[in-house]
Design an enzyme around this catalytic site. Sequence first.
Site, short mmCIF file in Angstrom:
data_model
loop_
_atom_site.label_atom_id
_atom_site.label_comp_id
_atom_site.label_asym_id
_atom_site.label_seq_id
_atom_site.Cartn_x
_atom_site.Cartn_y
_atom_site.Cartn_z
N CYS A 78 -66.08 -15.51 83.30
CA CYS A 78 -66.91 -14.53 82.62
C CYS A 78 -67.46 -15.06 81.27
O CYS A 78 -68.34 -15.89 81.27
CB CYS A 78 -66.13 -13.23 82.44
SG CYS A 78 -67.21 -11.87 81.99
N HIS A 166 -64.56 -11.60 87.87
CA HIS A 166 -63.15 -11.69 87.49
C HIS A 166 -62.24 -11.84 88.71
O HIS A 166 -61.94 -10.85 89.36
CB HIS A 166 -62.74 -10.43 86.72
CG HIS A 166 -63.31 -10.37 85.34
ND1 HIS A 166 -62.69 -10.94 84.26
CD2 HIS A 166 -64.47 -9.86 84.88
CE1 HIS A 166 -63.43 -10.76 83.18
NE2 HIS A 166 -64.52 -10.11 83.53
N GLU A 168 -59.16 -12.36 88.80
CA GLU A 168 -57.82 -11.84 88.53
C GLU A 168 -57.71 -10.35 88.81
O GLU A 168 -56.61 -9.81 88.88
CB GLU A 168 -57.43 -12.14 87.06
CG GLU A 168 -58.20 -11.39 85.98
CD GLU A 168 -59.54 -12.03 85.60
OE1 GLU A 168 -60.08 -12.81 86.42
OE2 GLU A 168 -60.06 -11.73 84.51
N SER A 220 -28.11 -3.23 75.47
CA SER A 220 -28.55 -1.83 75.45
C SER A 220 -28.29 -1.15 76.79
O SER A 220 -28.49 0.06 76.91
CB SER A 220 -30.04 -1.78 75.17
OG SER A 220 -30.75 -2.34 76.28
N GLY A 221 -27.91 -1.93 77.80
CA GLY A 221 -27.81 -1.35 79.14
C GLY A 221 -29.12 -1.52 79.90
O GLY A 221 -29.19 -1.29 81.09
N GLY A 222 -30.19 -1.91 79.19
CA GLY A 222 -31.50 -2.09 79.83
C GLY A 222 -31.60 -3.44 80.55
O GLY A 222 -30.73 -4.30 80.39
N VAL A 223 -32.69 -3.57 81.31
CA VAL A 223 -32.85 -4.76 82.15
C VAL A 223 -32.96 -6.06 81.32
O VAL A 223 -32.29 -7.05 81.61
CB VAL A 223 -34.13 -4.64 83.01
CG1 VAL A 223 -34.28 -5.82 83.94
CG2 VAL A 223 -34.12 -3.35 83.78
N ASP A 224 -33.80 -6.02 80.28
CA ASP A 224 -34.09 -7.27 79.57
C ASP A 224 -32.85 -7.84 78.89
O ASP A 224 -32.54 -9.03 79.03
CB ASP A 224 -35.19 -7.06 78.53
CG ASP A 224 -36.47 -6.51 79.15
OD1 ASP A 224 -36.62 -6.64 80.39
OD2 ASP A 224 -37.30 -5.96 78.42
N SER A 225 -32.13 -7.00 78.14
CA SER A 225 -30.98 -7.55 77.42
C SER A 225 -29.89 -7.97 78.42
O SER A 225 -29.20 -8.97 78.20
CB SER A 225 -30.44 -6.58 76.37
OG SER A 225 -29.89 -5.43 76.95
N THR A 226 -29.78 -7.26 79.54
CA THR A 226 -28.76 -7.63 80.52
C THR A 226 -29.06 -8.99 81.14
O THR A 226 -28.19 -9.87 81.21
CB THR A 226 -28.69 -6.56 81.64
OG1 THR A 226 -28.44 -5.29 81.04
CG2 THR A 226 -27.62 -6.87 82.64
#
Length: 508
Positions: A78, A166, A168, A220-226
């Site tokens: 583009c 585009h 993508e 935190s119990g969340g996905v990323d930190s786990t």
Amino acid sequence: MDTIIILDFGSQYTQLIARKVRELNIYCEIHPYNKIPVLDSNVKGVVFSGSPYSCNSADAPIPNMENIKGKLPLLAVCYGAQYLAKWGGGSVQQSKIREYGRANLQYIDSTNPLMKGIGVGSQVWMSHGDTIERVPENYRCICSTDNVKYAGYQIEGEETYAIQFHPEVHHSVDGLTLLKNFVVDICHCDQSWTPASFVETTVADLKAKLGNDKVVMGLSGGVDSTVAAVLLHKAIGQNLHCIFVDNGLLRKNEFESVLENYKGMGLNVKGVDAKNRFYSLLAGVTEPEKKRKIIGKTFVDVFDEESKLITDAKWLGQGTIYPDVIESSSVKGPSQTIKSHHNVGGLPDYMKLKLVEPLRSLFKDEVRRVGRQLGIKDELIGRHPFPGPGLAIRILGDITPEKVEILQNVDDIFIQGLRDNGLYDKVWQAGAILLPIQSVGVMGDERTYERVVALRAVESVDGMTADWSHLPYEFLAKVSNEIINRVKGVNRVCYDISSKPPATIEWE
Ligand code: XMP
């Protein structure tokens, strides 16, 4: 590792290019057009993104192409295509007809490697105000639509390709084929970047980087930190010291069950019960931003005290993921998004540690794939997002332990109901809100005057926009009955049917 560099000129679609390249199991990085990284031998090709700018405007972004054009395969999308056409002496003008939305390729040079496997009629997505009127002599047209002659071109004698549409965007039906032709056939990238290879190389890198150093990390119990913690644990074992704080604002039994899960995975984790400290600082506070600030600061204080108990820690582990990184170095203005901990001095001690962020290069769905590769339970990987301030921003008005308990019970019935009815994975996020009002009801022969709760469930991709979920009436009826029958103090249940924008997902 074979790498594609995507130079960002500010297009809303730049992240999508990266997602598509990653889908092909090839590693890529996004960099602002004016901060080109060192192009070492791992870099097999470069992509120029689109841009909201016109290449004719005075403040048009201009890349330094010295080490790129003619030296590495280049795909200009583009704005990139228009910029290159103008740069070579062609002409780019504001287009007279609308070039936005779906179009079809009516001419295709099927001998061109970029167009391999793409047939006449293929639908593409256009989104531009300018158009290429004329290209320099050595630019060869490789595809056209009825309205756009130079939908794509190649510069002769170079592996330089450009397209005005585009690839993508999902509406370009052969977009992934085109990108694959570029990254695999033209750039010769090996499609070997998989969750398994990511785990292997990341663990080896972490081992080399951290040696025998200690790392502290808040979970935190969340996905990323786990996922970040499990990767670090695989690399340095018991030298990773995790801290999981119970702020008293988590879901019902969440602290205990998540802590147990962490321990089951072998993590060296300390659970810290700070419930009463949070409750007493929050007592009587009703203003949402004030609640958030108190919770943030108290977490910092607790974490700081706990991390000081871990002697000689050198690093702070964090679950930062790629969208955060791109955001803080984007073309649109890096300075205001730089996080406060980059400002060392007068900060809590733990913030003076060096940062280690093993997921810095991953998108959210990739974090989940890596998590599965690491054998983390689906129960943890597939969890809905949950805000840092927890139930505090779902209890309108002041917070008391009694209100937290009521909301935990309501939320638990709703979430368990979603799970039991196969709806949990269909909604993006769900929860309950305790309203600061009472309403009249009747139970048996008695008049009641009790609390009102709202249920909220939304569909979303990234939380930036969201639609309310059209949960089945039968399900809502069952959950409402169960809440009113089982949670003492609640006599009315509402369902939130507002979308974001203009509403937000959380009520506070
Ligand atoms: P809103 O309410 O802004 O929420 O539509 C969008 C997403 O962000 C989460 N959220 C937060 N997460 N700290 C967090 O860690 C916060 O203060 C916070 N506020 C909202 C929200 O749960 C949703 O997923």
